[in-house]
Scaffold this motif. Sequence first.
Motif, PDB file in Angstrom:
ATOM      1  N   MET A 781       1.009  -1.231   0.199  1.00 46.36           N
ATOM      2  CA  MET A 781      -0.016   0.172   0.035  1.00 46.36           C
ATOM      3  C   MET A 781       0.907   1.435  -0.027  1.00 46.36           C
ATOM      4  O   MET A 781       1.770   1.399   0.761  1.00 46.36           O
ATOM      5  N   THR A 782       0.585   2.175  -1.003  1.00 51.32           N
ATOM      6  CA  THR A 782       1.476   3.428  -0.987  1.00 51.32           C
ATOM      7  C   THR A 782       0.386   4.549  -0.947  1.00 51.32           C
ATOM      8  O   THR A 782      -0.597   4.521  -1.465  1.00 51.32           O
ATOM      9  N   VAL A 783       0.935   5.418   0.013  1.00 56.50           N
ATOM     10  CA  VAL A 783       0.016   6.745   0.378  1.00 56.50           C
ATOM     11  C   VAL A 783       0.946   8.137   0.061  1.00 56.50           C
ATOM     12  O   VAL A 783       2.155   8.218   0.382  1.00 56.50           O
ATOM     13  N   GLU A 784       0.337   8.736  -0.790  1.00 61.30           N
ATOM     14  CA  GLU A 784       1.164   9.780  -1.300  1.00 61.30           C
ATOM     15  C   GLU A 784       0.319  11.147  -0.793  1.00 61.30           C
ATOM     16  O   GLU A 784      -0.971  11.260  -1.146  1.00 61.30           O
ATOM     17  N   ALA A 785       0.910  12.142  -0.226  1.00 63.29           N
ATOM     18  CA  ALA A 785       0.280  13.366   0.457  1.00 63.29           C
ATOM     19  C   ALA A 785       1.411  14.285   0.599  1.00 63.29           C
ATOM     20  O   ALA A 785       2.693  13.789   1.434  1.00 63.29           O
ATOM     21  N   ALA A 843      -7.561   1.467   6.082  1.00 58.39           N
ATOM     22  CA  ALA A 843      -8.388   2.552   6.669  1.00 58.39           C
ATOM     23  C   ALA A 843      -7.720   3.001   7.837  1.00 58.39           C
ATOM     24  O   ALA A 843      -7.865   4.453   7.993  1.00 58.39           O
ATOM     25  N   LEU A 844      -7.102   2.284   8.898  1.00 57.60           N
ATOM     26  CA  LEU A 844      -6.279   2.855   9.934  1.00 57.60           C
ATOM     27  C   LEU A 844      -5.198   3.773   9.553  1.00 57.60           C
ATOM     28  O   LEU A 844      -4.973   4.588   9.891  1.00 57.60           O
ATOM     29  N   ILE A 845      -4.372   2.996   8.747  1.00 58.96           N
ATOM     30  CA  ILE A 845      -3.174   3.825   8.044  1.00 58.96           C
ATOM     31  C   ILE A 845      -3.579   5.148   7.665  1.00 58.96           C
ATOM     32  O   ILE A 845      -2.982   6.038   7.701  1.00 58.96           O
ATOM     33  N   ARG A 846      -4.568   5.027   6.792  1.00 61.19           N
ATOM     34  CA  ARG A 846      -5.246   6.255   6.032  1.00 61.19           C
ATOM     35  C   ARG A 846      -5.448   7.325   7.111  1.00 61.19           C
ATOM     36  O   ARG A 846      -5.157   8.597   7.034  1.00 61.19           O
ATOM     37  N   ARG A 847      -6.222   6.692   8.131  1.00 62.32           N
ATOM     38  CA  ARG A 847      -6.490   7.857   9.080  1.00 62.32           C
ATOM     39  C   ARG A 847      -5.245   8.325   9.960  1.00 62.32           C
ATOM     40  O   ARG A 847      -5.456   9.405  10.340  1.00 62.32           O
ATOM     41  N   ARG A 852      -1.657  12.689  11.190  1.00 63.85           N
ATOM     42  CA  ARG A 852      -0.148  13.150  11.405  1.00 63.85           C
ATOM     43  C   ARG A 852      -0.164  14.436  10.332  1.00 63.85           C
ATOM     44  O   ARG A 852       0.411  15.431  11.030  1.00 63.85           O
ATOM     45  N   ASN A 853      -0.740  14.461   9.019  1.00 62.43           N
ATOM     46  CA  ASN A 853      -0.548  15.575   8.268  1.00 62.43           C
ATOM     47  C   ASN A 853      -1.256  16.566   8.677  1.00 62.43           C
ATOM     48  O   ASN A 853      -1.053  17.812   8.273  1.00 62.43           O
TER      49      ASN A 853
END
Length: 962
Positions: A781-785, A843-847, A852-853
């Motif tokens: 899973m890759t999250v970009e922000a 969902a927990l990771i995204r939250r 954090r952001n």
Amino acid sequence: MSGPEGSTSRMITDFQAKFLAHELTKRCAPDSSERLTGAVAGAQVDLNPHQVEAALFAFASPLSKGALLADEVGLGKTIEAGLVISQRWAERKRRILVIAPSNLRKQWHQELNEKFLLPGVILESKSYNQSIRDGLFQPFEVENAIVICSYQFARSKASDVHRVPWDLIVIDEAHRLRNVYKPSNVIANTLKNALAQKNKILLTATPLQNSLLELYGLVSFIDEHAFGDVKSFRDQFANPGDKRGFEALKQRLKPICHRTLRRQVTAYIPYTRRLPLVEEFTPADGEDRLYQLVSDYLQRDNLQALPPGQRSLMTLVLRKLLASSTFAIAGALNSISKRLTAKLAAHAVATPLEELSEDFEALDATADEWPEDVSEEPLTGADRKAIEAEIADLESFAKLATSIEHNAKGKALLKALDVAFAKARELGGAEKAIIFTESRRTQEYLQRILSSSPYAGGVVLFNGTNTDPLSREVYARWIERHAGSDRVTGSRTADMRSALVDYFRDEGQIMIATEAGAEGINLQFCSLVVNYDLPWNPQRVEQRIGRCHRYGQKHDVVVVNFINRKNEADQRVYQLLSEKFRLFEGVFGASDEVLGAIESGVDFEKRIAGIYQECRQPEQIRAAFDQLQLELSLEIDSAMSQTRQKLLEKFDDEVREKLRVRDEDAKVHLDRYEQCLMRLTRHELDGQATFHNSSSFTLPARPRWANGAAIPPGLYELPRRSGEAHTYRLNHPLGEAVVARAKARELTPAEVHFDYANHPGKISILEPFVGKAGWLVATLMTVEALDEAEDHILLSGITDEGHLLTREICDRLMTIHGTRRQDVTPNPDAVGRIEKSSSEAQALIRRGVSERNARFFEAEADKLDGWADDLKVGLEREIKEIDRLIKEARRAATTALTLEEKLAGQKQIKTLEATRNQKRRSLFDAQDQIDRQRAELIAQIESKLEQKVEDAPLFTIRWQLR
């Protein structure tokens, strides 16, 4: 075939290899202590927790424009910056610029290469012009190398620097920029404009010396939105006695300034002392007469040999050579005389500086910070007569110098070495000495003296060329011994330096080094420093002693200096360096306060040179040095030192506890990282390499699947081992090939048997599942922000009985040796439940990422609020000041006795009121403009907050635990 332990490498599966490859290369969250593990693991140095802490601070927020790392002298700020650079490099963000004082460029190049295995290129006029001639019209755009240049060069090429979209800029000795708020500081302002909007790391032990405005200058250099303008900063924060303002300033600095003190890290770094020894000598009559003649010559009003534009620098160099030895000044006098003779004959001649550079190796670095006009005027008839007279003088001086066969200081050296070696023995150190001189000819003279002394057998030279027979022999033997290892870089200069240092450590007793030759070398195994020639620049002296008195030194370091009994100025220079700068004794050497007070050692050197040049009588010399010492005392302001303590330093206990936790975290992550890398490598090189232990292996030939990568055969070791092998790490071509192969492998679902029965050690969390089976799915899973990307490898599992496995159980399962069996078709029900569990984890990771952001965003918004409020406060205070003036004018008009005075007072009041009204209108407009700017900046950040999420399946297995 694999060695004794190699058989176990067949016991992990392609599935586990793919998992390990992704774990090793995953991008971590900006505030994660795991983020730097790769950089730490790849570094050829034992890192201390405060260095890891500082590097992580620099990454704390993806919205940050940079950081000010202000650890005390000697704590390794270069290492901290090296970690940040390594991480950026690993992230493929490789447009990196290092700006440092010219005399530290070589040291940076060597530290990055030796400690972090990173390529660098020093860019200065010669290499820049060569690039242009080669058709590379953007010399700062270097592919796959870190660019290193001096302050002066960066300033002179500001437009080139500005054009490059740098990923990171590191500025060493950044206190040189602390007066950037003053328009008169041209270099600092030019660099600030050239580097605007780029991510910057500033390194300095002295961010604050005389005024809080200096701190404002450094912070504004990093981020112009950290504070308002200089006027509003002065109004709000410039008074340290204002407790509320002081606390507010402390909070505003917290996200951008980081400082650790030496006393806070004594649990990790053992410090030794410096012990001074002084050897006095009395020059013979001939030497003394030569000194007076040349000194008087240099003080003449007009000199044909020294062009006006270069006179101050050439005078400095000639005085250094005169103080060094009669052999050094004889060579210089002959060179100048021959040049003037050639000039009379209208022959093409080198510039005076070029003639001196061969002997005075530090000339290029010195000249870089002494910018002068090098043009010469055409000769006139009067000039010709003056030149002829000057040639006669120079030839007579040179003849006298050549007639002197022995120097009193040279004889004193032998006596000093006897005393110093006895002291070294008493202290338990090795009987090795590094002798520093500023002249190549003096170096040769000292070699002649020592060759007929008891020390003859162990003398090695170290200079900019190293072309003497012993150096060539040492180099050839070293190349032969280290052939096939990463010790050989292919650069003759770098390899020669390593060869000579190794020879000095293992076989030699005395190294005679020139100033430029010894930049960047580390001699912790030597504990005796001899300053045969003493530089006038305190920072250069500190740099010399720091070659030996540094992290890793196990013994007290003896520092030998020479004092000329007949020379008042030389005595006072030593007194200043010893008593005011405290360079030669104590645990830490020069203090931050003192070295920081002079800002640039070159400026201090110019002051000393001025005294030598202008003062003729002993009483004049004494008065000039007294004045210099007084000025220095005023600059070392104890009140400001206390302010800096309160503002930038944290409680010792708080820091020590944080460092203890950081040390434990770093060791856990590092140990796991290295284990993962070696397990993966064993698997991928099975049958092609011989593994000797958990940290080394031999590769007989380039792997068949390496696709042309430059992978040499031979012995490989993890960093910080013997150094006689290729240093194996993730960004080595072999490491990259191993990881790429494992990640690219297509894996169909299969049954895997995990052999817990033969696993060394007990894993309590797995024991309830022995004899059971189930399914496991791995997803990337890759999250970009916020312009940052982070990877999460999700492992989700289930038993045949329907019990979901926790992430920890799945992780531990992947550490057990496994065997792949037949391919299988996934059970839809089981996989469906796993996917649901994986979705919940996502969902927990995204939250978590979002929360954090949001903290990062809030901190940035608070910063911008503070910036906007600062500017508004400044505008409002102007109006308040006019209100005060109006009140005073009204009182004056009321008490006026004559009509004329009353009318004049009313007129003044009307003028002030008109100004106030205009200011009010301007205030409203300016406040609106500030609010608009703030809103635009916030909008830019908000646009980066949106998350972009991608999922990529890695593999599915049917597991059995036996």
